[in-house]
Scaffold this motif. Structure first.
Motif, PDB file in Angstrom:
ATOM      1  N   ALA A   1       5.663  15.412  13.210  1.00  0.00           N
ATOM      2  CA  ALA A   1       4.648  14.433  12.808  1.00  0.00           C
ATOM      3  C   ALA A   1       5.180  13.537  11.688  1.00  0.00           C
ATOM      4  N   LEU A   2       5.901  14.123  10.760  1.00  0.00           N
ATOM      5  CA  LEU A   2       6.518  13.327   9.695  1.00  0.00           C
ATOM      6  C   LEU A   2       7.477  12.297  10.280  1.00  0.00           C
ATOM      7  N   ASP A   3       8.246  12.704  11.289  1.00  0.00           N
ATOM      8  CA  ASP A   3       9.180  11.788  11.948  1.00  0.00           C
ATOM      9  C   ASP A   3       8.448  10.656  12.657  1.00  0.00           C
ATOM     10  N   LEU A   4       7.208  10.911  13.088  1.00  0.00           N
ATOM     11  CA  LEU A   4       6.400   9.889  13.757  1.00  0.00           C
ATOM     12  C   LEU A   4       5.630   9.018  12.764  1.00  0.00           C
ATOM     13  N   ASP A   5       5.793   9.310  11.474  1.00  0.00           N
ATOM     14  CA  ASP A   5       5.176   8.522  10.412  1.00  0.00           C
ATOM     15  C   ASP A   5       3.651   8.542  10.467  1.00  0.00           C
ATOM     16  N   VAL A   6       3.083   9.717  10.751  1.00  0.00           N
ATOM     17  CA  VAL A   6       1.633   9.844  10.730  1.00  0.00           C
ATOM     18  C   VAL A   6       1.179  10.212   9.327  1.00  0.00           C
ATOM     19  N   THR A   7      -0.094  10.003   9.079  1.00  0.00           N
ATOM     20  CA  THR A   7      -0.652  10.300   7.766  1.00  0.00           C
ATOM     21  C   THR A   7      -1.262  11.697   7.713  1.00  0.00           C
ATOM     22  N   TYR A   8      -1.857  12.123   8.826  1.00  0.00           N
ATOM     23  CA  TYR A   8      -2.526  13.420   8.873  1.00  0.00           C
ATOM     24  C   TYR A   8      -2.078  14.200  10.100  1.00  0.00           C
ATOM     25  N   ALA A   9      -2.042  15.519   9.956  1.00  0.00           N
ATOM     26  CA  ALA A   9      -1.748  16.399  11.080  1.00  0.00           C
ATOM     27  C   ALA A   9      -2.878  17.405  11.217  1.00  0.00           C
ATOM     28  N   ILE A  10      -3.297  17.610  12.453  1.00  0.00           N
ATOM     29  CA  ILE A  10      -4.355  18.565  12.764  1.00  0.00           C
ATOM     30  C   ILE A  10      -3.734  19.601  13.691  1.00  0.00           C
ATOM     31  N   VAL A  11      -3.817  20.863  13.327  1.00  0.00           N
ATOM     32  CA  VAL A  11      -3.283  21.927  14.168  1.00  0.00           C
ATOM     33  C   VAL A  11      -4.445  22.555  14.930  1.00  0.00           C
TER      34      VAL A  11
ATOM     35  N   MET B   1       0.830  -1.161   0.000  1.00  0.00           N
ATOM     36  CA  MET B   1       0.000   0.000   0.000  1.00  0.00           C
ATOM     37  C   MET B   1       0.889   1.245   0.000  1.00  0.00           C
ATOM     38  N   LYS B   2       0.568   2.194  -0.839  1.00  0.00           N
ATOM     39  CA  LYS B   2       1.346   3.417  -0.951  1.00  0.00           C
ATOM     40  C   LYS B   2       0.983   4.374   0.169  1.00  0.00           C
ATOM     41  N   LYS B   3       1.984   4.914   0.849  1.00  0.00           N
ATOM     42  CA  LYS B   3       1.773   5.829   1.966  1.00  0.00           C
ATOM     43  C   LYS B   3       1.608   7.240   1.437  1.00  0.00           C
ATOM     44  N   GLU B   4       0.586   7.926   1.945  1.00  0.00           N
ATOM     45  CA  GLU B   4       0.366   9.311   1.574  1.00  0.00           C
ATOM     46  C   GLU B   4       1.273  10.209   2.397  1.00  0.00           C
ATOM     47  N   ARG B   5       1.622  11.345   1.849  1.00  0.00           N
ATOM     48  CA  ARG B   5       2.365  12.345   2.620  1.00  0.00           C
ATOM     49  C   ARG B   5       1.405  12.980   3.610  1.00  0.00           C
ATOM     50  N   ILE B   6       1.951  13.571   4.644  1.00  0.00           N
ATOM     51  CA  ILE B   6       1.135  14.214   5.661  1.00  0.00           C
ATOM     52  C   ILE B   6       0.370  15.389   5.061  1.00  0.00           C
ATOM     53  N   ASN B   7      -0.847  15.565   5.490  1.00  0.00           N
ATOM     54  CA  ASN B   7      -1.686  16.664   5.036  1.00  0.00           C
ATOM     55  C   ASN B   7      -2.052  17.549   6.214  1.00  0.00           C
ATOM     56  N   PRO B   8      -1.565  18.797   6.274  1.00  0.00           N
ATOM     57  CA  PRO B   8      -1.987  19.678   7.362  1.00  0.00           C
ATOM     58  C   PRO B   8      -3.467  20.010   7.173  1.00  0.00           C
ATOM     59  N   LEU B   9      -4.290  19.613   8.126  1.00  0.00           N
ATOM     60  CA  LEU B   9      -5.728  19.806   8.013  1.00  0.00           C
ATOM     61  C   LEU B   9      -6.245  20.604   9.194  1.00  0.00           C
ATOM     62  N   SER B  10      -7.354  21.287   8.991  1.00  0.00           N
ATOM     63  CA  SER B  10      -8.006  21.951  10.112  1.00  0.00           C
ATOM     64  C   SER B  10      -8.861  20.925  10.837  1.00  0.00           C
ATOM     65  N   THR B  11      -9.496  21.323  11.931  1.00  0.00           N
ATOM     66  CA  THR B  11     -10.258  20.380  12.740  1.00  0.00           C
ATOM     67  C   THR B  11     -11.687  20.195  12.259  1.00  0.00           C
ATOM     68  N   SER B  12     -12.120  20.902  11.225  1.00  0.00           N
ATOM     69  CA  SER B  12     -13.491  20.710  10.781  1.00  0.00           C
ATOM     70  C   SER B  12     -13.546  20.524   9.271  1.00  0.00           C
ATOM     71  N   ASN B  13     -14.572  19.818   8.833  1.00  0.00           N
ATOM     72  CA  ASN B  13     -14.820  19.581   7.413  1.00  0.00           C
ATOM     73  C   ASN B  13     -13.634  18.945   6.692  1.00  0.00           C
TER      74      ASN B  13
END
Length: 135
Positions: free
Chosen positions: A105-115, A1-13
């Protein structure tokens, strides 16, 4: 499975990707500056909500060169809550604190980051909206 790069996302929608019915790992980044009076409450509240809902999230707190005891408060909770605490030696601004958190977060190998703001202005219960969009 191909890993996606992290996406900085907001907390809604914002959708969270599902893989084989399991939520992928994410991180909640809390930039803070001079928040010693709120750091404990905000971080413990977020940690409790993640645990209660069994969400696979990591908490990354970035102290942006606080001149009060924010870093000491955060450091004292690091082991008990399992949070990641980072510190800028001097104030670099909100954007730099967010970027430091995203790099961690990238170092922790997460897929998504929420600020989320570290002053508690956003309700961690709103993370439910983040997950509801994935259904």
């Amino acid at each position: 499975m191909k890993k996606e790069r992290i996406n900085p996302l907001s907390t809604s929608n914002s959708p969270v990707a599902l893989t084989s019915g399991l939520m992928q790992k994410f991180a909640v980044i809390l930039p803070m500056h001079n928040e010693k009076t709120l750091a404990n409450h905000v971080t413990e509240n977020l940690s409790a909500i993640l645990e209660r809902n069994q969400w696979p999230g990591q908490i990354i707190v970035v102290d942006d060169g606080s001149s009060d005891k924010t870093f000491a408060v955060l450091n004292s909770m690091q082991v008990s809550l399992g949070i990641h605490v980072l510190r800028h030696a001097r104030r670099n601004g909100y954007g730099a604190a967010c970027w430091t958190g995203i790099q961690a977060a990238l170092d922790l190998d997460v897929t998504y980051a929420i600020v989320m703001d570290g002053d508690g202005t956003q309700d961690p219960n709103d993370l439910q909206n983040f997950f509801a969009q994935s259904r």
